[in-house]
Scaffold this active site. Structure first.
Site, PDB file in Angstrom:
ATOM      1  CG  ASP A  50      -0.280  -0.144   2.530  1.00  0.00           C
ATOM      2  OD1 ASP A  50       0.972  -0.205   2.555  1.00  0.00           O
ATOM      3  OD2 ASP A  50      -0.967  -0.203   3.555  1.00  0.00           O
ATOM      4  NE  ARG A 279      -4.353   1.635   2.871  1.00  0.00           N
ATOM      5  CZ  ARG A 279      -4.648   0.379   2.576  1.00  0.00           C
ATOM      6  NH1 ARG A 279      -3.886  -0.591   3.004  1.00  0.00           N
ATOM      7  NH2 ARG A 279      -5.686   0.084   1.804  1.00  0.00           N
ATOM      8  CE1 TYR A 287       3.092  -5.320   6.750  1.00  0.00           C
ATOM      9  CE2 TYR A 287       2.619  -3.022   7.208  1.00  0.00           C
ATOM     10  CZ  TYR A 287       2.753  -4.064   6.311  1.00  0.00           C
ATOM     11  OH  TYR A 287       2.539  -3.840   4.973  1.00  0.00           O
ATOM     12  N   PRO A 363       8.065  -6.624   4.318  1.00  0.00           N
ATOM     13  CG  PRO A 363       5.838  -7.332   4.478  1.00  0.00           C
ATOM     14  CD  PRO A 363       7.211  -7.638   4.939  1.00  0.00           C
TER      15      PRO A 363
HETATM   16  P1  FAD Z   1       3.644  -9.787  -7.350  1.00  0.00           P
HETATM   17  O1  FAD Z   1       2.909  -8.630  -6.794  1.00  0.00           O
HETATM   18  O2  FAD Z   1       3.822 -10.981  -6.506  1.00  0.00           O
HETATM   19  O3  FAD Z   1       2.940 -10.186  -8.680  1.00  0.00           O
HETATM   20  C1  FAD Z   1       3.247 -11.361  -9.377  1.00  0.00           C
HETATM   21  C2  FAD Z   1       2.076 -11.682 -10.277  1.00  0.00           C
HETATM   22  O4  FAD Z   1       2.443 -12.786 -11.095  1.00  0.00           O
HETATM   23  C3  FAD Z   1       0.841 -12.114  -9.498  1.00  0.00           C
HETATM   24  O5  FAD Z   1      -0.281 -11.400  -9.981  1.00  0.00           O
HETATM   25  C4  FAD Z   1       0.740 -13.606  -9.754  1.00  0.00           C
HETATM   26  O6  FAD Z   1      -0.611 -14.061  -9.806  1.00  0.00           O
HETATM   27  C5  FAD Z   1       1.401 -13.747 -11.105  1.00  0.00           C
HETATM   28  N1  FAD Z   1       2.030 -15.051 -11.321  1.00  0.00           N
HETATM   29  C6  FAD Z   1       2.840 -15.723 -10.489  1.00  0.00           C
HETATM   30  N2  FAD Z   1       3.249 -16.874 -11.044  1.00  0.00           N
HETATM   31  C7  FAD Z   1       2.691 -16.907 -12.273  1.00  0.00           C
HETATM   32  C8  FAD Z   1       2.726 -17.830 -13.331  1.00  0.00           C
HETATM   33  N3  FAD Z   1       3.448 -18.955 -13.243  1.00  0.00           N
HETATM   34  N4  FAD Z   1       2.002 -17.570 -14.433  1.00  0.00           N
HETATM   35  C9  FAD Z   1       1.267 -16.446 -14.547  1.00  0.00           C
HETATM   36  N5  FAD Z   1       1.193 -15.526 -13.573  1.00  0.00           N
HETATM   37  C10 FAD Z   1       1.910 -15.763 -12.449  1.00  0.00           C
HETATM   38  N6  FAD Z   1       5.658  -3.286  -0.913  1.00  0.00           N
HETATM   39  C11 FAD Z   1       5.668  -1.947  -0.902  1.00  0.00           C
HETATM   40  O7  FAD Z   1       6.357  -1.328  -1.727  1.00  0.00           O
HETATM   41  N7  FAD Z   1       4.954  -1.232  -0.004  1.00  0.00           N
HETATM   42  C12 FAD Z   1       4.179  -1.850   0.915  1.00  0.00           C
HETATM   43  O8  FAD Z   1       3.518  -1.184   1.689  1.00  0.00           O
HETATM   44  C13 FAD Z   1       4.142  -3.274   0.937  1.00  0.00           C
HETATM   45  N8  FAD Z   1       3.359  -3.935   1.811  1.00  0.00           N
HETATM   46  C14 FAD Z   1       3.257  -5.283   1.725  1.00  0.00           C
HETATM   47  C15 FAD Z   1       2.419  -5.923   2.604  1.00  0.00           C
HETATM   48  C16 FAD Z   1       2.282  -7.290   2.576  1.00  0.00           C
HETATM   49  C17 FAD Z   1       1.382  -7.937   3.550  1.00  0.00           C
HETATM   50  C18 FAD Z   1       3.010  -8.056   1.623  1.00  0.00           C
HETATM   51  C19 FAD Z   1       2.873  -9.544   1.590  1.00  0.00           C
HETATM   52  C20 FAD Z   1       3.853  -7.413   0.748  1.00  0.00           C
HETATM   53  C21 FAD Z   1       3.997  -6.023   0.789  1.00  0.00           C
HETATM   54  N9  FAD Z   1       4.819  -5.336  -0.081  1.00  0.00           N
HETATM   55  C22 FAD Z   1       4.902  -3.981  -0.036  1.00  0.00           C
HETATM   56  C23 FAD Z   1       5.591  -6.055  -1.077  1.00  0.00           C
HETATM   57  C24 FAD Z   1       4.899  -6.014  -2.418  1.00  0.00           C
HETATM   58  O9  FAD Z   1       3.589  -6.501  -2.326  1.00  0.00           O
HETATM   59  C25 FAD Z   1       5.666  -6.827  -3.430  1.00  0.00           C
HETATM   60  O10 FAD Z   1       7.031  -6.526  -3.357  1.00  0.00           O
HETATM   61  C26 FAD Z   1       5.154  -6.514  -4.844  1.00  0.00           C
HETATM   62  O11 FAD Z   1       3.816  -6.898  -4.980  1.00  0.00           O
HETATM   63  C27 FAD Z   1       6.001  -7.208  -5.888  1.00  0.00           C
HETATM   64  O12 FAD Z   1       5.490  -6.958  -7.149  1.00  0.00           O
HETATM   65  P2  FAD Z   1       5.722  -7.987  -8.338  1.00  0.00           P
HETATM   66  O13 FAD Z   1       4.922  -7.443  -9.474  1.00  0.00           O
HETATM   67  O14 FAD Z   1       7.154  -8.211  -8.516  1.00  0.00           O
HETATM   68  O15 FAD Z   1       5.135  -9.368  -7.835  1.00  0.00           O
END
Ligand code: FAD
Length: 664
Positions: A50, A279, A287, A363
């Site tokens: 977020d 928020r 957390y 996170p």
């Molecule tokens: P993801 O968001 O994990 O997206 C990956 C996507 O790929 C997903 O939609 C998934 O469905 C898809 N996928 C996976 N495998 C496959 C496959 N084999 N085939 C097709 N699709 C696939 N970060 C911040 O910057 N600020 C915050 O406040 C923060 N808070 C967080 C709170 C929590 C509780 C958590 C768990 C994480 C938090 N994060 C935060 C971290 C942040 O959510 C992640 O670092 C971020 O979402 C990463 O983005 P991404 O696009 O690399 O991966």
């Protein structure tokens, strides 16, 4: 029987989280034939990130949708620290600004990730004429290469083959944990096993539809369990820790704790720590350290032992003597802190990994989504320009050399921050196993600049004409990306515009209509480099002839001329008195070009002068540029500074050499 169709596309993106969506945004802006798939059936319905940091907001602004985020989000302005006194009871020990004052026109904000994804989706739709849509419920099954044409980046070479499988709605909907009435985000947490292989196996057992996609480039934005990374055989290096945290995400709390609307860290004497993130819409994210949940012999925590009840009980102990309950909880999750970074970010400049696929960490510092989007922001325009045959394929090597170092810095930062956050507070200076609260504050203040994303400083390459022979890849090895012609660059001519860093912002006035603007807002993310002409004092005849000479060079250079305005946009900032200068009379046409359909360009020439309502931006002073003689700066399509030179012969040669190193 499985039906198999075949198709081609320039860029295939696997995963539509923040990294994948950022990449798709660039593809839309650069007009690339791209596809983006995700194994899930819906866009994010609960949770995850977020926090939006300053640099991410500057990036959103360069695409044109930061205003939507700023308007809807909650703004974090103060960080409060609560620690136990000598009686063991928690009390507020400090309040400091959430981000350092004067860094940017933005501050940190927080907003539901689903909304952030919505802004991306709307933007992609608009700029791709609805041709790039997230294809949901689609999973890759195999990835292979035609090795013979891997290094051939010509327009009709498609060396990558990915077989896609279409899932049913049911298969594409993530499972929820049993027995909990509230939605959980555990399926996205590192405590859950990845289900990709299972989905492929199940889907293979029945009839279905598959598609063979031949692509020029493939980008794995598929999160921490990255399927793409596994196909390449690349590893994430690092270890999980024993710290387990629960997240009550997005509750409406009922409490007498005074700082529930501030970003707050609470260290209790012996019950663990807690972080409050207020928020939008009266929601709060908590957390909460779960000191009573321990990893088993395998080093992993048992996720079935974690419920919202366990999490709130832990929170109540930490925050006592204040009371804390909640009426409404949107969702919850839990995770185990571990810091890992990928060994490789690309395979032969054809397959790339971005976001959580190459770095994972806790996170709490609000970094993951931000750094993930920024990875894709770094890669997207490079892929766009290479796929269109405009830029040399060699620039793709800078993705790993630039971003792996950032990932490593992120892991180091998170390691330090989480240890200080999860550690028990020291009772006194003799308590060596406890964490000193002054050390915690110091780490927060020091880490503050890093966390904003503004301290990123890319090394030497053909895109950053810094001194230095080769860019360190972040793992000790070096990649030779430096322009072989060794462009001579003059950092001394613009002391506060740092080579390799993002172009900073000061208020300037549009010369034609006197309206004040933050200058950085004129560096749009449209896939073009910017040539920023600090024209100096054009009322001085010597300077005017220098400027005329520079413009003549732009018009006459057979290498640069074809790229002007199309791939290189020009912005001018002069320092003469606005009321004594005239756009048509004092500035050559190349600086405000005429177009038969749209007329003269009135949005390219700016002045550093007094405004009617907002004072004097003192931009030349801020940028550290001489008001008489000026200079020229090149920024890349992502606003990072690539070159600084004079408006004289040496600078003109430098500009030409820089672009020769980049364009085909
Ligand atoms: P993801 O968001 O994990 O997206 C990956 C996507 O790929 C997903 O939609 C998934 O469905 C898809 N996928 C996976 N495998 C496959 C496959 N084999 N085939 C097709 N699709 C696939 N970060 C911040 O910057 N600020 C915050 O406040 C923060 N808070 C967080 C709170 C929590 C509780 C958590 C768990 C994480 C938090 N994060 C935060 C971290 C942040 O959510 C992640 O670092 C971020 O979402 C990463 O983005 P991404 O696009 O690399 O991966």
């Amino acid at each position: 029987v499985t039906e198999l169709t075949e198709s081609t596309c320039d860029v295939l993106i696997i995963g539509a989280g923040p990294a994948g969506l950022m990449l798709a945004t660039w593809m839309a802006r650069c007009g690339i034939n791209a596809r983006i798939i995700d194994k899930r059936s819906t866009k994010i319905f609960c949770g995850q990130a977020d926090g939006l940091q300053i640099r991410s907001l500057e990036i959103f602004d360069s695409f044109g949708f930061a205003d939507r985020a700023v308007k809807e989000a909650n703004h974090l302005l103060e960080f409060c620290m609560w620690n136990p006194g000598s009686d063991g009871v928690i009390r507020r020990s400090d309040r400091i600004p959430d981000v350092m004052v004067g860094l940017s026109r933005f501050t940190e904000i927080v907003l539901h990730q689903g909304r952030i994804e919505r802004f991306f989706l709307d933007h992609i739709k608009k700029h791709s004429n609805d041709s790039i849509r997230v294809e949901r419920g689609v999973i890759p099954e195999t990835l292979s290469f035609n090795e013979e044409i891997l290094d051939d980046h010509s327009q009709d070479s498609y060396p990558i083959s990915v077989k896609l499988r279409y899932l049913t709605e049911e298969e594409a909907t993530p499972a929820q944990s049993k027995g909990s009435a509230t939605r959980d985000g555990l399926f996205r947490s590192n405590l859950a096993e990845d289900d990709t292989d299972e989905l492929i196996r199940k889907s293979k057992e029945k009839d279905g539809t598959s598609e063979l996609v031949r692509a020029k480039y493939d980008v794995g934005c598929d999160g921490a369990h990255s399927w793409t990374r596994k196909q390449l055989g690349f590893q994430l290096e690092g270890e999980p820790t024993d710290f387990i945290w629960g997240v009550l995400a997005d509750i409406i709390p009922i409490t007498d704790f005074p700082d529930i609307r501030m970003r707050t860290a609470v260290h209790s004497a012996s019950s663990g720590s807690l972080m409050v993130i207020p928020r939008e819409s009266k929601l709060v994210r908590l957390y909460i350290q779960l000191i009573e949940v321990k990893p088993d012999a395998s080093g992993r925590a048992d996720r079935s032992k974690i419920t919202p009840e366990v999490i709130i009980k832990a929170a109540q102990k930490i925050i006592a003597p204040y009371s804390l309950t909640y009426e409404y909880c949107d969702w919850w999750t839990a995770y185990q802190i571990g810091q890992r970074v990928g060994t490789n970010f690309d395979y032969r400049s054809r397959v790339f990994l971005a976001g959580d696929a190459v770095h994972t960490h806790s996170p709490k510092a609000g970094q993951g989504m931000n750094v993930s989007m920024q990875d894709a922001y770094n890669l997207g325009w490079k892929l766009g320009l290479v796929a269109k045959g405009i830029a040399k394929p060699d620039i793709l090597k800078t993705y790993q050399s630039e971003r792996r170092r950032i990932a490593q810095d992120l892991i180091d930062f998170d390691h330090k921050f989480s240890r200080l956050f999860s550690g028990r507070p020291a009772k006194d200076i003799l308590d060596e196993t406890g964490v000193s609260m002054s050390e915690f504050k110091e780490a927060f203040v020091k880490g503050n600049l890093f966390a904003t994303g503004l301290s990123v400083d890319y090394g030497a390459s053909m895109l950053v004409a810094k001194d230095g022979d080769a860019a360190d890849q972040g793992d000790g090895t070096k990649v030779s990306t430096t322009n072989p012609t060794k462009v001579v660059c003059r950092q001394d001519l613009a002391t506060n515009i740092r080579l390799g860093m993002r172009f900073p912002s000061f208020k300037v006035l549009n010369h034609a209509d006197a309206r004040p603007w933050h200058f950085q807002t004129k560096l749009k993310s449209d896939g073009r480099f910017r040539l920023i002409v600090f024209a100096g004092n054009v009322l001085s005849p010597v300077q005017k002839s220098r400027l005329d000479g520079f413009c003549k060079f732009l018009d006459s250079s057979s290498f640069i001329r074809p790229h002007l305005h199309k791939h290189i946009a020009i912005l001018t900032l002069h320092s003469s008195k606005r009321m004594e200068t005239e756009l048509q009379r004092d500035f050559p046409e190349v600086l405000h070009p005429f177009d038969a359909h749209t007329g003269w360009d009135y949005d390219s020439v700016f002045v550093d002068d007094e405004s009617y309502h907002e004072g004097h931006g003192e931009a030349y002073k801020g940028y550290g540029v001489d008001k008489e003689t000026g200079c020229v700066v090149i920024t890349r399509p992502d606003q990072y500074v690539g070159f600084i030179g004079s408006l004289d012969e040496d600078g003109r040669a430098g500009v030409e050499e820089y672009f020769k190193g980049v364009f085909v």
